[in-house]
Design a protein around this motif. Structure first.
Motif, PDB file in Angstrom:
ATOM      1  N   HIS A   1      10.698   7.509  14.006  1.00  0.00           N
ATOM      2  CA  HIS A   1      11.083   8.027  12.693  1.00  0.00           C
ATOM      3  C   HIS A   1      11.325   9.534  12.779  1.00  0.00           C
ATOM      4  O   HIS A   1      10.480  10.276  13.277  1.00  0.00           O
TER       5      HIS A   1
ATOM      6  N   SER B   1      11.430  12.947  10.924  1.00  0.00           N
ATOM      7  CA  SER B   1      10.842  13.438   9.671  1.00  0.00           C
ATOM      8  C   SER B   1      11.709  14.527   9.047  1.00  0.00           C
ATOM      9  O   SER B   1      12.648  15.019   9.668  1.00  0.00           O
ATOM     10  N   THR B   2      11.378  14.940   7.828  1.00  0.00           N
ATOM     11  CA  THR B   2      12.140  16.004   7.163  1.00  0.00           C
ATOM     12  C   THR B   2      11.805  17.369   7.738  1.00  0.00           C
ATOM     13  O   THR B   2      12.411  18.352   7.368  1.00  0.00           O
TER      14      THR B   2
ATOM     15  N   GLY C   1      15.549   7.800   8.124  1.00  0.00           N
ATOM     16  CA  GLY C   1      15.071   8.451   9.341  1.00  0.00           C
ATOM     17  C   GLY C   1      14.653   7.529  10.459  1.00  0.00           C
ATOM     18  O   GLY C   1      14.146   7.988  11.478  1.00  0.00           O
TER      19      GLY C   1
ATOM     20  N   GLN D   1      16.151  13.787   7.738  1.00  0.00           N
ATOM     21  CA  GLN D   1      15.889  12.558   8.472  1.00  0.00           C
ATOM     22  C   GLN D   1      17.107  12.061   9.239  1.00  0.00           C
ATOM     23  O   GLN D   1      17.331  10.870   9.359  1.00  0.00           O
TER      24      GLN D   1
END
Lengths: 270, 602
Positions: free
Chosen positions: B97, B99-100, B352, B381
């Motif tokens: 994933h 992430s921001t 993401g 993402q």
């Protein structure tokens, strides 16, 4: 090299160089467990074909021993098995031979794909085989049934290993099982991690050499067959394969655990 | 730090410029987990240790962790993408994933396997150290730094140098709370005002010489209570970047609230003290730092330009026609760089998430197409491939399409942000992650990614009132909670409107609660109302901006007017007439709120 390896206890895997010299010496029976059409196209020279699906269609000892005889294998034959599925299918076949009482079987330490990419010799010739006579001395101590498993898993010194992928495990598993996904057992070059790495992986997870370990996976004991040999490669000796695995467990309506209250599937980009 | 010992996977692979890893930390982590399991280390101390090393807790269980891999300035190399692919298949769920904050996260990792991941990361120069806990988190840098038309200079080397200086530095091992740095390229593309320290590059002329420096913003941040950062001074020369950073960290370390977990981010300190007082304190502290630091304490800023070499094309697709969907994809995925003939391509990932196979494909594509030789994680993402030659774009599209990575709409409203929500987070109340995916699918189905009037709007979703999904700076933002009809609960979100993070940064204005299963109709209705009332030059974002500021003269003059029009859409049905209303996305059991202990403030 071949003599050296014979003097030692049969190791779990055979590397390419040893196998090539054994093939030259005609001192080995190589089993290719891929599908028949793949085998027919190309395979490791002198190898014979026993597709896993064929074996599984009826894996009663009486039938399997007939298959083994037809492949020219008797009690003394040194056998090396390979597949193209990270060693899992080969493991299931090797385990079956062990179960019949054959004690000279090992896995090629790489897949056919890796063998190919190293540019090692292949062949499309199908060898003619003289049938042999293998005895039948079953080894029930390496097999777990559902009944056995149900009782055994309550004991403190028995560890149950689930070798399916993480998300499948989270969704449902046999209570008390420890998840070691099959992917963690190999590397990009070999079907099993180097011994030191493998030892560390199991040690970290609290899987001690003196415990009894039962492995299982989704349906027919392939992924868990690989785990059986992974454990064997680092000298675990008290091992059992729950060969009918989770599929049977579920059909028998035995208890199942689940990781609750989390939507982990939605993290997958599949 | 050297990179000599890193493995090289192929002849064309560019090696990372910094080795962030320390292999001893993997061994130490494994040992510490054992001691913890044996009861020789107590839970609180272990948790602090675990977070310091980048392993976050997982929803409703002590058996699993999330490993957050720090990607300083977002720079990620092909060999690193491949290693993460392998680690995700081996020890996680087969997907990773983004992430921001430009990190890469591996979820549902068995705690005892975390050390194995750290070991793998060290082979490619990556670390998870100080990715969680009360430390300086990943130092971010705009994915467009170095290629943005409006930037004064490329801030990447400064972001990398700052990350290098702070990683494992005793200065930030035990702060009152986490601390975040963001470097941007320009006013438009960054998030300088929504973090503890935000930096925008600026220059000035002195005696005919151009001097580099920064516009620094302090004390901003999103959370249960959000604040916009304050501008420290007109111009902070580059020599003062390090001194200012140290001064701010020292003040926060000394004076930040260590008692009240809910108010211990630096923004609360700034708020309680008042900006002027805080500002004076920073300037004074900086003078002390400048006078007392040894001359050898400085940022190791490597301004050597990146080696830009267009990969040799082995064209096997000449004469093949460009696959369908190319122009739609191009319009909302590619950014024209300031360098003639080159584009940056924003690769669309649903909330993401990316599979191991896709990571491997992306590594290959990056080697084959990026003249820079590595990729960057974005702020939303996504992964950004930069320095793609114009003439390679159709072929790049075909390659992405083959890997399932060519969804359109990355740079449009059709790519909502969703935090991890109930997929893995202890604090989450709703499945915000899946909701983001559902909205994206609906938007693409309706081809809303192609609508120019929606291009600069955003949708951002958090699964609880904390702000991992950055909902306050979204045009339409949501955070999760539970609603109730009699004894029955249903998943629901608080909706805010008009947030933004550019020069005019403002927090969204709370509008109303919307049940989870009514969010898509409500968004579509807002778009419909906009279309009806907009003026010719309007975008959804500019129009909503007028509404929330009370400057709009149509039937919608305020957030309240929205509420009235949308009210019929959010009425709760009975359970008998619509059972689905009471289920969250991804769930087949009735909704109820369950949370564990959060660790953002551990």
């Amino acid at each position: 090299m071949c003599c050296l390896s014979k003097e030692n206890i049969k190791s779990v895997t055979t590397d390419a160089d040893v196998l090539r010299s054994e093939i030259r010496d005609k001192s080995v029976r190589v089993i290719d467990v891929r599908r028949e059409e793949d085998y027919k196209k190309t395979h490791i020279p002198t190898s014979v074909n026993m597709p896993l699906a064929n074996l599984l269609s009826d894996d009663s000892p009486e039938r399997v021993v007939k298959l083994v005889n037809a492949l020219g294998i008797d009690d003394e034959t040194s056998v090396v098995v390979y597949d193209d599925t990270f060693g899992a299918l080969a493991s299931r076949v090797a385990w079956t031979l062990e179960y019949l009482g054959h004690n000279d079987v090992s896995l090629l330490d790489m897949t056919f794909g890796q063998w190919n990419s190293l540019g090692l010799e292949t062949d499309s010739k199908i060898p003619s085989i003289e049938s042999k006579n293998h005895s039948l001395k079953l080894r029930p101590e390496i097999m777990a049934t559902a009944d056995y498993l149900e009782k055994a898993k309550e004991k403190d010194d028995v560890i149950l290993l689930d070798n399916r992928e993480r998300l499948n495990f989270l969704e449902q598993h046999i209570p008390k099982a420890v998840n070691i996904p099959y992917r963690s057992l190999g590397t990009s070059e070999k079907i099993l991690r180097p011994k030191e790495d493998m030892k560390r992986l199991f040690e970290n997870r609290g899987i001690e050499p003196d415990s009894e370990i039962i492995t299982y996976c989704g349906s027919v004991g392939t992924l868990s067959g690989l785990a059986y040999y992974a454990l064997k490669s680092v000298n675990h000796s008290n091992l059992k394969l729950y060969v009918r695995s989770f599929k049977e467990w579920k059909n028998l309506k035995k208890p199942i655990d689940k990781q609750e209250n989390a939507h982990y599937w939605d993290l997958s980009a599949e | 730090m050297t990179i000599d010992n890193l493995k090289q996977s192929g002849p064309d692979s560019k090696l990372p410029r910094v080795n962030w890893a320390k292999i001893e930390e993997a061994e130490n982590f494994a040992k510490t987990v054992k001691l913890y399991r044996q009861g020789k280390i107590d839970h609180d101390n272990f948790r602090r240790f675990r977070l310091q090393h980048g392993a976050y807790g997982t929803r409703m269980t002590d058996d699993y962790a999330m490993v957050r891999i720090k990607i300083p300035a977002g720079e990620i190399y092909p060999i690193q993408l491949e290693k993460i692919a392998q680690l995700s298949e081996t020890f996680s769920i087969g997907s990773a994933h983004i992430s921001t904050r430009q990190n890469i996260q591996l979820h549902w990792v068995v705690l005892e396997d975390v050390s194995e991941i750290m070991r793998g990361l060290s082979e490619v120069g990556l670390t998870s150290r100080e990715a969680c806990g009360n430390t300086v988190r990943n130092v971010m840098c705009s994915p467009l730094a170095g290629v943005c038309h409006d930037e004064e200079f490329d801030t990447t080397p400064y972001a990398i140098a700052t990350a290098k200086f702070l990683l494992r530095n005793p200065l930030n091992q035990n702060l009152p709370r986490k601390f975040k740095f963001n470097f941007t390229c320009c006013e438009k593309h960054g998030m300088a005002r929504m973090v503890d320290v935000g930096l925008i590059p600026v220059t000035r002329e002195i005696d005919g010489k151009t001097q580099r420096g920064f516009k620094i913003f302090l004390g901003g941040g999103l959370g249960n209570k959000s604040f916009v950062g304050h501008h420290l001074e007109d111009f902070t020369p580059e020599e003062d970047l390090l001194y200012t950073s140290i001064a701010v960290l020292r003040i926060f370390d000394r004076m930040g609230n260590r008692k009240n977990m809910a108010r211990n981010r630096m923004r609360y300190l700034v708020d309680e003290m008042g900006w002027e007082k805080f500002q004076n304190l920073v300037l004074k502290e900086r003078a002390i730092v400048r006078a007392t630091q040894s001359v050898i304490v400085k940022l190791d800023v490597d301004n050597t330009p990146n080696d830009i070499k267009r990969p040799i094309t082995v064209s096997d697709e000449d004469g093949k026609s460009t696959p369908e969907g190319y122009s739609r994809w191009l319009k909302t995925s590619a950014f024209k760089q300031k360098q003639d003939g080159y584009h940056s391509v924003f690769v669309n990932l649903e909330a993401g998430d990316i599979t191991a196979n896709q990571l491997n494909a992306l590594a290959k594509i990056c080697r084959e197409f990026s003249a820079e030789g590595f990729a960057r994680n974005g702020f939303s993402q996504e992964i950004v491939l930069r320095w793609i030659h114009e003439s390679d774009l159709p072929r790049l599209y075909s390659n992405l399409l083959e890997a399932g990575l060519a969804k359109p709409g990355t740079l449009s409203m059709a790519s909502p942000i969703g935090c991890s929500g109930t997929t893995s987070c202890n604090l989450a109340l709703t499945n915000s992650h899946r909701l983001a995916k559902e909205i994206q699918r609906k938007f693409l189905e309706l081809k809303l990614d192609e609508d120019d009037e929606l291009r600069d709007s955003t949708i951002k979703i958090s699964g609880c009132p904390n702000s991992c999904g950055q909902h306050e700076i979204a045009t339409i933002g949501f955070y999760g909670g539970g609603g109730r009809v009699g004894n029955d609960m249903y998943p629901s979100y608080q909706m805010s409107l008009g947030g933004r993070s550019d020069r005019e940064t403002m927090l969204g204005v709370i509008c109303m609660r919307v049940p989870a299963k009514r969010i898509i109709p409500v968004i579509l209705k807002i778009i419909e109302i906009f279309k009806k009332n907009k003026q010719s030059e309007d975008t959804l974002s500019s129009w909503i901006n007028r509404v929330v500021k009370g400057n709009e003269n149509s039937e919608i003059r305020s957030v309240n007017d929205f509420k009235q029009i949308l009210a019929p859409l959010v009425v709760s049905p009975t359970k008998e007439s619509d059972a689905d209303f009471y289920l969250d996305y991804g769930s087949d059991t009735n909704y109820h709120t369950i949370t564990g202990k959060g660790e953002c403030a551990a």
